[in-house]
Design a protein around this motif. Structure first.
Motif, PDB file in Angstrom:
ATOM      1  N   THR A  92       0.855  -1.184   0.000  1.00 41.13           N
ATOM      2  CA  THR A  92       0.000   0.000   0.000  1.00 41.13           C
ATOM      3  C   THR A  92       0.885   1.226   0.000  1.00 41.13           C
ATOM      4  O   THR A  92       1.800   1.340   0.836  1.00 41.13           O
ATOM      5  N   GLY A 125      -3.479   5.231  -2.440  1.00 41.69           N
ATOM      6  CA  GLY A 125      -4.307   6.413  -2.252  1.00 41.69           C
ATOM      7  C   GLY A 125      -3.498   7.614  -2.680  1.00 41.69           C
ATOM      8  O   GLY A 125      -2.376   7.478  -3.198  1.00 41.69           O
ATOM      9  N   GLY A 149     -12.493  10.828   0.233  1.00 41.57           N
ATOM     10  CA  GLY A 149     -11.451   9.902   0.654  1.00 41.57           C
ATOM     11  C   GLY A 149     -10.026  10.379   0.466  1.00 41.57           C
ATOM     12  O   GLY A 149      -9.091   9.603   0.664  1.00 41.57           O
ATOM     13  N   TYR A 384      -3.475   7.598   8.297  1.00 38.64           N
ATOM     14  CA  TYR A 384      -4.031   8.024   7.017  1.00 38.64           C
ATOM     15  C   TYR A 384      -5.327   7.298   6.650  1.00 38.64           C
ATOM     16  O   TYR A 384      -5.674   7.178   5.482  1.00 38.64           O
ATOM     17  N   LEU A 386      -6.665   4.127   6.906  1.00 38.15           N
ATOM     18  CA  LEU A 386      -6.742   2.834   6.230  1.00 38.15           C
ATOM     19  C   LEU A 386      -6.894   1.648   7.181  1.00 38.15           C
ATOM     20  O   LEU A 386      -7.098   0.525   6.725  1.00 38.15           O
ATOM     21  N   LEU A 460      -7.666   3.487  -3.057  1.00 37.72           N
ATOM     22  CA  LEU A 460      -8.213   3.387  -1.709  1.00 37.72           C
ATOM     23  C   LEU A 460      -8.841   4.714  -1.295  1.00 37.72           C
ATOM     24  O   LEU A 460      -8.150   5.732  -1.189  1.00 37.72           O
ATOM     25  N   ARG A 462      -9.924   6.729   1.526  1.00 35.71           N
ATOM     26  CA  ARG A 462      -9.482   6.652   2.920  1.00 35.71           C
ATOM     27  C   ARG A 462     -10.444   7.357   3.867  1.00 35.71           C
ATOM     28  O   ARG A 462     -11.100   8.326   3.512  1.00 35.71           O
TER      29      ARG A 462
END
Length: 469
Positions: A92, A125, A149, A384, A386, A460, A462
């Motif tokens: 990630t 992200g 997000g 962050y 996640l 992603l 977030r």
């Protein structure tokens, strides 16, 4: 009778940020669905043979394919950069969508999605970089993007094309407070740097090593104190990124002693490089280690190690900023060797971040295995937005797993999977490397071959931070 799991990882010595235990890991649909001893069979099975298994890395600070005025360009795009991350145990990443002055934030986000889609092989992200906080940006675009997000953004106190003035910083921080977002701050005093740089150039001192002379610790100390003061005034948490040494660390500790909610990040370059790596003479090869803030001295390396162990630092990120050395688009633009202020800033480190810290942190006894997981995976996931999808080994989390091989090897750039023509850590002896990396239950690196397809990485969306200092 069908198997209970798509995959079972057996005989794992599992390490999370809080616990270490032996268990099997059952995976279904890319998600961990069971932990236990003697789990039923899976469609496929991996025997960890008692090796350490940790959550994959979450790299909360890296730069890929960022828009830069020509002729300079980054060596890694989302294809090579995510490949490199996965082979180093990170699945990630949160790179940056950088606003250009006069541009809307929305158009910047759209441009970086275009650059990532169809190329990223691991999940990602975006942090926003805010360079032009016009009223419409602060009052409309930022709130909309946070709700979608993009829950963190970076502001700069240096670089003419990026920096904000004090009033603009306050306005952006106030927006972060109102909407629950996290602000990352690059803290260096621009005017001090400019004055020192002009003085050095006027004296004919142009070699890469003078980059460090132009950015002494006090310019980081002053800016860190100012950023903390603004955060105190607005009453909002911030992250001081890429902290390099003692003087900034002291400011962060001072703030926390006053009850100010400050997070801190450091990077491998401040543990493993020092000012001498920029050159002890006028050799241009020192350009390979030009980054900002610059590496300090061995005494400051000890301060950074101590901060990792004692909780001063919340996360360790790579700050991967990939510019090849022997390249007219990299550290030698147009084939020239420019004076130090014009050398592209940044060093590669996505793939080496986790193995370096595992080797010299965990196996050298400087930090615990659980602290390693906290710094490289769990805390960035929490900071962050996640966690618990990322950053842990738990039921319901994505099956992002590293099975570690603890064996000695010498690091060379030929081992790595980035598109950069050097690593600043060439020749270091490592005692750990990912023997296998799984992203959402899929083996993307088996210790010899990278097998993920371009475009399998998911964007992603977030949430808000779930951590407090």
């Amino acid at each position: 009778m069908s198997a209970s799991f798509d995959l079972v990882v057996r005989n794992a010595r599992i390490a999370t940020a809080s616990d270490t235990f032996h268990a099997d890991i059952g995976v279904k649909g890319g998600v961990i669905t069971q932990l236990g001893i003697g789990l039923p069979r899976g469609e496929s099975e991996i025997d960890a043979r008692g090796r350490v298994v940790t959550p994959c890395g979450v790299d909360g600070h890296c730069h890929l394919d960022q828009v830069i005025p020509p002729p300079v360009r980054m060596a890694d795009d989302f294809l090579s950069g995510t490949r490199s991350a996965a082979c180093g145990g990170t699945t990630t990443i949160i790179p940056f969508a950088a606003q250009q002055k006069g541009e809307s934030l929305r158009s910047a986000v759209n441009e970086y999605h275009r650059r990532a889609e169809g190329r990223a092989s691991i999940d990602y992200g975006f942090h926003l970089i805010v360079t032009d906080p016009a009223p419409d940006v602060v009052n409309r675009e930022l709130p909309q993007l946070i709700a979608e997000g993009y829950t963190s953004f970076k502001i700069y106190m240096t670089y003419d094309d990026l920096r904000l003035n004090d009033r603009q910083m306050l306005e952006v921080m106030a927006a972060a407070r109102k909407h629950g977002a996290m602000t990352l701050v690059h803290a260096e005093n621009a005017d001090c740097i400019e004055w020192l740089t002009e003085s050095l150039l006027n004296a004919g001192l142009t070699a890469p090593r003078y980059h460090a002379t132009s950015r002494p610790m006090l310019v980081e100390r002053e800016a860190t104190h100012r950023a903390i003061s603004f955060a105190e005034l607005v009453d909002v948490p911030i992250v001081i990124v890429h902290v390099s040494g003692r003087e900034a660390v002291e400011q962060i500790q001072w703030a926390r002693n006053r009850g100010i909610n400050i997070f801190a990040e450091t990077c491998p370059q401040y543990l493993f490089l020092c000012a001498e790596d920029l050159g002890i003479d006028d050799d241009y090869h020192g350009a390979k280690c030009v980054c900002s803030p610059p590496p300090r001295d061995p005494a400051n390396q000890k301060v950074i190690w101590r901060g990792l162990a004692d909780g001063t630092f919340t996360i360790l990120s790579s700050d991967h900023a990939p510019f090849s050395f022997d390249d007219p688009h990299g550290k030698q633009p147009n084939g020239e060797q420019p004076a130090f202020p014009y050398i592209p800033n940044g060093i590669p480190g996505l793939e080496t971040r986790m193995p370096l810290l595992y080797t010299e942190g965990v196996l050298a006894g400087r930090i615990s295995l659980n602290r390693f997981v906290e710094l490289t995976s769990t805390n960035p996931a929490k900071l962050y937005g996640l966690h618990p999808k990322k950053g842990t080994i738990a039921i319901g989390a994505d099956a992002d797993l590293v099975i570690w091989d603890e064996a000695e090897r010498v690091l060379t750039n030929d081992m790595l999977h980035h598109a950069v023509d050097y690593t600043p850590y060439e020749g270091r002896r490592l005692r750990a490397w990912p023997g296998m990396t799984l992203s959402r239950g899929e083996v993307v690196w088996d210790g010899a071959t990278f097998s993920a397809t371009a475009g399998r990485g998911q964007f992603l969306r977030r949430g808000l931070p779930s951590i407090r200092q």
